[in-house]
Design a protein around this motif. Structure first.
Motif, mmCIF file in Angstrom:
data_model
loop_
_atom_site.group_PDB
_atom_site.id
_atom_site.type_symbol
_atom_site.label_atom_id
_atom_site.label_comp_id
_atom_site.label_asym_id
_atom_site.label_seq_id
_atom_site.Cartn_x
_atom_site.Cartn_y
_atom_site.Cartn_z
ATOM 1 N N MET A 60 7.902 -68.689 4.094
ATOM 2 C CA MET A 60 7.180 -67.421 2.987
ATOM 3 C C MET A 60 5.869 -67.951 2.470
ATOM 4 S SD MET A 60 9.660 -65.978 0.053
ATOM 5 C CE MET A 60 9.091 -67.116 -1.080
ATOM 6 N N PHE A 71 2.217 -67.955 0.435
ATOM 7 C CA PHE A 71 1.710 -67.750 -0.752
ATOM 8 C C PHE A 71 0.148 -68.254 -0.546
ATOM 9 C CE2 PHE A 71 6.056 -68.417 -1.831
ATOM 10 C CZ PHE A 71 6.138 -67.691 -2.989
ATOM 11 N N ASN A 126 10.401 -69.754 -4.057
ATOM 12 C CA ASN A 126 9.433 -69.960 -5.050
ATOM 13 C C ASN A 126 9.586 -71.458 -5.727
ATOM 14 O OD1 ASN A 126 8.597 -67.316 -5.035
ATOM 15 N ND2 ASN A 126 9.653 -66.603 -6.661
ATOM 16 N N GLN A 127 10.778 -71.791 -5.930
ATOM 17 C CA GLN A 127 11.014 -73.147 -6.590
ATOM 18 C C GLN A 127 10.549 -74.327 -5.835
ATOM 19 O OE1 GLN A 127 13.136 -73.406 -9.292
ATOM 20 N NE2 GLN A 127 12.255 -75.336 -9.349
ATOM 21 N N PRO A 174 1.725 -64.251 -4.053
ATOM 22 C CA PRO A 174 2.455 -63.993 -2.969
ATOM 23 C C PRO A 174 1.977 -63.143 -1.829
ATOM 24 C CG PRO A 174 3.755 -63.217 -4.920
ATOM 25 C CD PRO A 174 2.210 -63.652 -5.278
ATOM 26 N N MET A 228 15.832 -65.338 -5.396
ATOM 27 C CA MET A 228 14.493 -65.524 -5.759
ATOM 28 C C MET A 228 13.759 -64.353 -6.561
ATOM 29 S SD MET A 228 11.819 -67.107 -2.807
ATOM 30 C CE MET A 228 10.811 -65.417 -2.791
ATOM 31 N N LEU A 229 13.230 -65.000 -7.859
ATOM 32 C CA LEU A 229 13.048 -64.187 -8.902
ATOM 33 C C LEU A 229 11.502 -63.978 -9.196
ATOM 34 C CD1 LEU A 229 15.384 -65.597 -11.466
ATOM 35 C CD2 LEU A 229 15.554 -63.383 -10.349
ATOM 36 N N PHE A 230 10.946 -62.736 -9.441
ATOM 37 C CA PHE A 230 9.565 -62.012 -9.603
ATOM 38 C C PHE A 230 9.713 -61.580 -10.930
ATOM 39 C CE2 PHE A 230 9.875 -63.054 -5.195
ATOM 40 C CZ PHE A 230 8.621 -63.457 -4.697
ATOM 41 N N LYS A 231 8.610 -61.686 -11.755
ATOM 42 C CA LYS A 231 8.468 -60.456 -12.724
ATOM 43 C C LYS A 231 7.292 -59.582 -12.220
ATOM 44 C CE LYS A 231 5.153 -60.985 -15.842
ATOM 45 N NZ LYS A 231 3.996 -61.400 -17.024
ATOM 46 N N ILE A 261 12.314 -57.565 -13.748
ATOM 47 C CA ILE A 261 12.565 -58.894 -12.737
ATOM 48 C C ILE A 261 13.411 -58.362 -11.649
ATOM 49 C CG2 ILE A 261 14.004 -61.009 -12.976
ATOM 50 C CD1 ILE A 261 11.794 -61.056 -15.122
ATOM 51 N N ASP A 271 12.887 -62.610 -0.221
ATOM 52 C CA ASP A 271 11.696 -63.386 -0.137
ATOM 53 C C ASP A 271 10.609 -62.142 -0.336
ATOM 54 O OD1 ASP A 271 11.787 -61.360 2.101
ATOM 55 O OD2 ASP A 271 12.389 -62.716 3.631
ATOM 56 N N GLN A 301 4.390 -61.705 -10.404
ATOM 57 C CA GLN A 301 4.447 -63.212 -10.645
ATOM 58 C C GLN A 301 5.653 -63.735 -10.406
ATOM 59 O OE1 GLN A 301 3.719 -63.697 -14.961
ATOM 60 N NE2 GLN A 301 2.029 -65.255 -14.531
ATOM 61 N N PRO A 302 5.462 -64.919 -9.319
ATOM 62 C CA PRO A 302 6.722 -65.598 -8.919
ATOM 63 C C PRO A 302 7.160 -66.350 -9.963
ATOM 64 C CG PRO A 302 4.847 -66.180 -7.553
ATOM 65 C CD PRO A 302 4.404 -65.300 -8.561
ATOM 66 N N LEU A 303 8.595 -66.454 -10.155
ATOM 67 C CA LEU A 303 9.418 -67.295 -11.233
ATOM 68 C C LEU A 303 10.150 -68.312 -10.604
ATOM 69 C CD1 LEU A 303 10.370 -64.172 -13.747
ATOM 70 C CD2 LEU A 303 8.290 -66.023 -13.902
ATOM 71 N N CYS A 304 10.636 -69.423 -11.478
ATOM 72 C CA CYS A 304 11.387 -70.086 -10.967
ATOM 73 C C CYS A 304 12.602 -70.540 -12.118
ATOM 74 C CB CYS A 304 11.087 -71.234 -10.119
ATOM 75 S SG CYS A 304 10.011 -72.236 -10.880
ATOM 76 N N VAL A 305 13.371 -71.615 -11.886
ATOM 77 C CA VAL A 305 14.463 -72.033 -13.082
ATOM 78 C C VAL A 305 13.458 -72.993 -14.062
ATOM 79 C CG1 VAL A 305 16.147 -73.471 -13.477
ATOM 80 C CG2 VAL A 305 16.259 -72.115 -11.481
ATOM 81 N N GLN A 361 19.464 -67.799 -12.156
ATOM 82 C CA GLN A 361 18.423 -68.099 -11.214
ATOM 83 C C GLN A 361 19.072 -69.189 -10.321
ATOM 84 O OE1 GLN A 361 17.857 -69.096 -14.426
ATOM 85 N NE2 GLN A 361 15.892 -68.354 -14.880
ATOM 86 N N TRP A 402 12.257 -67.880 -18.058
ATOM 87 C CA TRP A 402 11.862 -68.508 -16.691
ATOM 88 C C TRP A 402 10.538 -69.224 -16.643
ATOM 89 C CZ3 TRP A 402 13.064 -63.138 -17.662
ATOM 90 C CH2 TRP A 402 14.329 -62.703 -17.408
ATOM 91 N N ARG A 403 10.393 -70.286 -15.817
ATOM 92 C CA ARG A 403 9.380 -70.874 -15.363
ATOM 93 C C ARG A 403 8.316 -70.172 -14.515
ATOM 94 N NH1 ARG A 403 7.209 -74.090 -18.070
ATOM 95 N NH2 ARG A 403 8.435 -76.266 -17.981
ATOM 96 N N VAL A 404 7.159 -70.213 -14.788
ATOM 97 C CA VAL A 404 6.058 -69.499 -14.045
ATOM 98 C C VAL A 404 5.682 -70.390 -12.938
ATOM 99 C CG1 VAL A 404 3.815 -68.411 -13.862
ATOM 100 C CG2 VAL A 404 5.135 -68.089 -15.914
ATOM 101 N N VAL A 405 5.754 -69.949 -11.597
ATOM 102 C CA VAL A 405 5.411 -70.910 -10.445
ATOM 103 C C VAL A 405 4.125 -71.236 -10.577
ATOM 104 C CG1 VAL A 405 5.069 -70.881 -8.002
ATOM 105 C CG2 VAL A 405 7.144 -69.740 -9.009
#
Lengths: 96, 96, 96, 96, 96, 96, 96, 96, 96, 96
Positions: free
Chosen positions: A1, A3, A61-62, A83, C1-4, C55, C60, C82-86, C95, D44-47
């Motif tokens: 993926m 970015f 993303n992580q 992305p 996989m999370l995105f705002k 969200i 992917d 905006q890509p997010l993660c834990v 997540q 959530w954490r912003v990447v």
């Protein structure tokens, strides 16, 4: 993926030169290790700036977050993340 | 010589659908021809946008200008251009 | 996989009311289908705006792009991703 | 009542590491207590950023202000607040 | 619960004058009804602008959204919303 | 004559806590004196910010400038000023 | 009471030339009347722009608002207003 | 030849008060000398700001640059410069 | 006296092609006449844009304004003007 | 190949005056050497700013980057770079 990541570096003049050299050496080694692993397939210098334009190829993303926050220069960087995906006109197969 | 070019497309709804299709077909053929010639080595779609991030490899500023203004979608594009060069940490040889 | 994802809608007054109603009905059905599939786990209205904060939980970048550009209201939307993660302080397991 | 809150943290390098660790530990405990109470239902954490996107569920504006200004990291945060409400396409019942 | 709301009006010249007059008359009646009910306790004109600064006093975010989107001039307004609470130096009791 | 004034406070961490407390106490007394005199008829806290939204009612521009620059916290404030007047839909008589 | 007002004019090309000429003639007469009355003591053209920088000397905010919104070109103007007062280094007596 | 110049002053708190007083006294004398010579025909204080709006009347760009960079407060100022000329509606003869 | 002027052209698609060609031909003739007279000593195309960076050498602000507003493309241009003077490191004598 | 480069200098007051003088002397010598070599064909001072507008004529992006990052004042500069090419209305032959 994939970015696009843009990084701008601002090292304060108060940081001792020897420490700066050490951080930069670590940054280079870290970056080149990720390039060899295929996770950082492109890195270019922006003309006239202490900045780069990079492409990352990661699992999710992580993983991207973990890679970026582990950059030795991370505390002195401004980072933007965008992305990307396959462009319908692209003839390349690099993106999956 | 490398440049990052970002293009955002805004086609007005008043343009007839048949004409739009024709312009897009020309755009795709034109882009792929430049990709095959090695002048447009990367093109990615920006997620959620009618936009792309591209890398051009051209002889000089004039060639880049001529290529961009000849894009069939040029009249409906916003374009930003950023000159790039070799990053000292890069392990790649694509940039000369 | 999370995105705002933040979407702002601007429908031109020249679009006939019947057509607008039809597009909005399709948008609602499309959105609720994705919510039921778990791909669009949150959607909130922004107070005082024709806009939402959402969200998305997708496989992917490509899947997110395909979902967003298939929105019936997509031609009249401004979208930011905006890509997010834990977050390390999070107690939630949503997540992964 | 729901609010989207975005927080970006900028801790100056002059703050001693031990003090930073202590503040972060307090911040984590404070955040998790509010999560358990249901007042901070998402974080959530912003990447690529030392930043988060959060959703708060509070009784009123005053409670939100009191919670945010009591954050142990508050003196080093930039905070934006956006009031949210139910989206007419939402299938969820979390918002009341 | 108090909110500062700023509204800027942009009526396109293509809207017939009679229709504009009708919308403005409805807007005035609607606004004054809300003022009398105590939900719109302040409204001021910004000097040199077709814009206002207002304070709303509502039960929750949802009520504010419903009030704003029902404004007869809403389709031609840009609106910003900022949640307010009691200032510790305030001697007034209007905020609860 | 009415003005909307927005103030954001940024006290540097290098200022001793005792001095900060003293300045804030003076600020509160000064603000409340002006409120009692009717020159500062509204002050609200912005949720999540060390900032306020205020309305001033003064004889002229000069009086407003003299009041603002005499604020004990003035050296650490960012201030914006916007002249207001009667809104034609207003039912209130507070503005003269 | 003095205010700096900056006006930028954008007349759409769809407005008939004869109507534009008439509006401009009215604007000039209106402006010169206010200059003669001492309410518009300075007006300068911004080089390269269809814009002006002006100083107004009025009784209060309301009078300034009434003057500006009565400008024949008002519907096609962007206007910014900034309240001024005496500068302590000024040797002039024009400001009162 | 006329120019609008806007100056905003930011004196760091680390500068000793006696030195600040001395610089301000020099600034005032220097400004008043230029006012008397007719080169600085207008200076106004911006309400609520440590800033001014000024008009300069100089022989050419070079003279303006030399005047501005010789301001005792120049090292702590942000300055913007805008060239002006005669407005066709002006009844004044001050601009030549 | 030197000025940097940046011009960006936006011709609406509604303008007939024949009229556009005529305006562009007049613009070219007008520009080249000014170049031959020494008043427009430099003009460069911005890569990827319908825009130019120009240097003008004129007697005063008024002459620059008259030249710019007489450009055949003026109604469709955004123009920014920046006054220049001699750089102390310059070895050139072109600036007087 | 031509580029417009704009440089703004911000030297912190903490830098000793003797060191500043030495850096500026080196900067001047370095700039004049590049001017004599024809690589820096234009440099102008921006009125009222510690800033310049420059034109560079270099072989490629890499040479421009190497020149700019070797400027003695580089660590205290903000730099923007814009690639230029021949304007179709230009009568000059300086650009190749």
């Amino acid at each position: 993926m994939l970015f696009k990541v843009e990084m701008t570096v601002n090292i304060p003049s108060s940081l001792p030169a020897a420490q700066v050299d050490e951080i930069k050496a670590k940054e280079k080694a870290y970056s080149q290790q990720l390039q060899r692993e295929g996770k950082w397939p492109h890195i270019w210098r922006v003309v006239g700036q202490y900045a780069n334009v990079s492409i990352f190829d990661v699992a999710d993303n992580q993983e991207l977050h973990d890679i970026l926050t582990a950059l030795p220069l991370y505390p002195w960087m401004e980072i933007t993340v965008q992305p990307l995906c396959v462009h319908p006109s692209s003839i390349y197969v690099e993106q999956k």
